[in-house]
Write an enzyme that holds these catalytic residues in place. Structure first.
Site, PDB file in Angstrom:
ATOM      1  N   SER A 169       0.783  -1.507  -0.331  1.00 20.68           N
ATOM      2  CA  SER A 169      -0.443  -0.051  -0.215  1.00 20.68           C
ATOM      3  C   SER A 169       0.826   1.369   0.157  1.00 20.68           C
ATOM      4  CB  SER A 169      -0.621  -0.198   1.271  1.00 20.68           C
ATOM      5  OG  SER A 169      -0.491   0.179   2.190  1.00 20.68           O
ATOM      6  N   ASP A 413      -3.636   6.437  12.382  1.00 20.08           N
ATOM      7  CA  ASP A 413      -2.698   5.913  10.883  1.00 20.08           C
ATOM      8  C   ASP A 413      -1.573   6.461  11.080  1.00 20.08           C
ATOM      9  OD1 ASP A 413      -1.803   4.224   9.243  1.00 20.08           O
ATOM     10  OD2 ASP A 413      -3.179   4.552   7.968  1.00 20.08           O
ATOM     11  N   HIS A 416       1.010   5.489   7.301  1.00 16.18           N
ATOM     12  CA  HIS A 416       0.123   5.961   5.552  1.00 16.18           C
ATOM     13  C   HIS A 416       0.246   7.244   5.750  1.00 16.18           C
ATOM     14  CE1 HIS A 416      -1.602   1.670   5.799  1.00 16.18           C
ATOM     15  NE2 HIS A 416      -0.968   1.690   3.841  1.00 16.18           N
TER      16      HIS A 416
END
Length: 437
Positions: A169, A413, A416
């Site tokens: 990702s 998070d 990311h």
């Protein structure tokens, strides 16, 4: 009175020129018609729209282009530069070493709302992030400068080419960032993006080019290969078996690999000897560095056997750091990346979550590859960016609990990155390595 009858011989002699001309004309028309019909028939029998079978979707690739960037690449090779390169980096310039400079005039390169390709996991402004400072930091290498990102140049050099990102990702975030940097100069009717299982394809139709992303978080076959459902705690890698994925890599002119995040389990890696289809599975445990090196060596060997260094390029992007504990950078507030708005200023900072051992493996494997693999070192400059993560400002796939809502850092998070933001700089480094090595 009866009309005089002409003899057959006399009549034939007078009509002969006409018959001869007529016959020749008819023969010529017949000959041309046969050729035309044959060509037209073959055209009709070509597939107009080829629908791939559901178990393995085939993606049409751009046809080879013999003008524009193709000629430039050949000239570059003959002039001592690698394919796609248009110049050299300044002597002694290490673009991975430098500092972050706040620059509202030059950054960001684009606005979040101007790029429709950003996934909702990365659209921080749309999900309520109150500050925008993270968008305005520019990376300044020591003693030199990064070449200015030129979307027109890049698209022209990609004319008739296929560029493919392969990884997890974080690699997908970099891929989307590059699309955001490029798409604005492409007419709306000349661009599209489609996803076919693990493969996402952006088409720049007027350049006959594709920029693609392929999901393979370990690069080798694993039980986390589903592009949608892959959150598996007990991760298993099938040794150095990359064939399942590598068949999609063939034909790429530029390859950009990454793999790191999924290896960081805190435990030994589980390696499958055999097939996932076997009823009785033979699974052994390996140290992470050993297993990581095994897979990277398999990738390097594939590159050596399948990529031609005279007309293609290969890159590997290093690990993306996390910022899960504020004490690591001297903040005793017992926090993490949540509510962080400025970079870390300590130039020696290296977070404990980033493995120097795996970084060493990357250098050892690709430093000895027979086909050059350009290592794009984004790790150190990203270590400083505790402020650039998505934090809580992203689409949440599961409803938040009252406990999470009361304590936002608990679901922040810190892996990311918001777009626009840090990963645009990653692409500036890739751009520099590709065109000014």
């Amino acid at each position: 009175m009866m009309k005089p009858q002409h003899s057959m011989a006399g009549h034939g002699s007078r009509r002969s020129p006409f018959l001869t001309s007529y016959a020749l004309t008819l023969a010529f028309i017949t000959f041309v018609s046969v050729l035309y019909f044959k060509d037209f028939s073959s055209t009709l029998h070509r597939p107009f729209l080829s629908r791939p079978p559901p178990h393995r979707r085939q993606i049409s690739r751009p046809r080879p282009h013999h003008h524009g960037s193709g000629g430039s690449n050949q000239a570059a090779v003959s002039g001592g530069l690698p394919p796609f390169a248009v110049g050299h980096a300044p002597a002694g310039c290490d673009i991975g070493q430098g500092e972050w400079v706040y620059d509202e005039a030059a950054r960001p390169w684009y606005a979040e709302e101007e790029c429709p390709y950003i996934q909702p996991q990365l659209t921080c402004q749309a999900h309520g992030r109150p500050d925008t400072a993270y968008q305005h930091w520019r990376w300044q290498p020591r003693g030199c400068s990064l070449p200015s990102f030129n979307a027109t140049l890049m698209l022209d050099m990609l004319r008739g080419k296929r560029m493919l990102f392969v990884g997890d990702s974080l690699n997908r975030g970099q891929y989307v960032s590059l699309i955001c940097l490029l798409h604005r100069i492409i007419p709306e009717s000349s661009k599209s993006m489609e996803t076919f299982d693990s493969l996402t394809v952006f088409r720049a139709k007027n350049y006959n080019a594709t920029i693609e992303f392929y999901w393979a978080p370990f690069l080798a076959e694993s039980n986390s290969d589903d592009a949608v459902v892959h959150r598996i705690a007990d991760r298993i890698v099938r040794g150095s078996a990359i064939e399942k994925h590598a068949r999609f890599w063939k034909g790429a002119d530029i390859l950009v690999f990454n793999t790191y995040l999924w290896w960081m389990t805190g435990q030994k890696m589980k390696i499958l000897q055999g097939s996932f289809e076997d009823k009785s599975k033979d699974i052994v445990e390996m140290e992470t560095e050993e297993a990581y090196g095994m897979v990277l060596n398999a990738v390097a060997k594939w590159v050596e056997n399948n990529m031609n260094p005279t007309n293609s390029r290969v890159f590997f992007v290093t690990m993306s750091p996390t910022h899960t504990r504020s004490k690591d950078w001297g903040d005793d507030s017992d926090g993490n990346c949540y509510n962080q708005t400025t970079p870390i200023r300590d130039s020696s900072y290296w977070g404990p979550g980033t493995s120097k051992g795996l970084m060493r493996v990357i250098g050892e494997v690709f430093g000895t590859s027979k086909v050059p693999v350009g290592v794009v070192n984004v790790t150190q400059l990203s270590e400083y960016r505790k402020d650039a993560h998505t934090q809580i400002y992203k689409k949440q796939w599961n409803p938040l609990t009252p406990e999470q809502i009361a304590n936002p850092k608990s679901y922040a998070d810190c892996t990311h990155w918001c777009l626009p933001g840090l990963q645009d700089t990653w692409n500036e480094l890739l751009y520099s390595k590709l065109f000014f090595p």
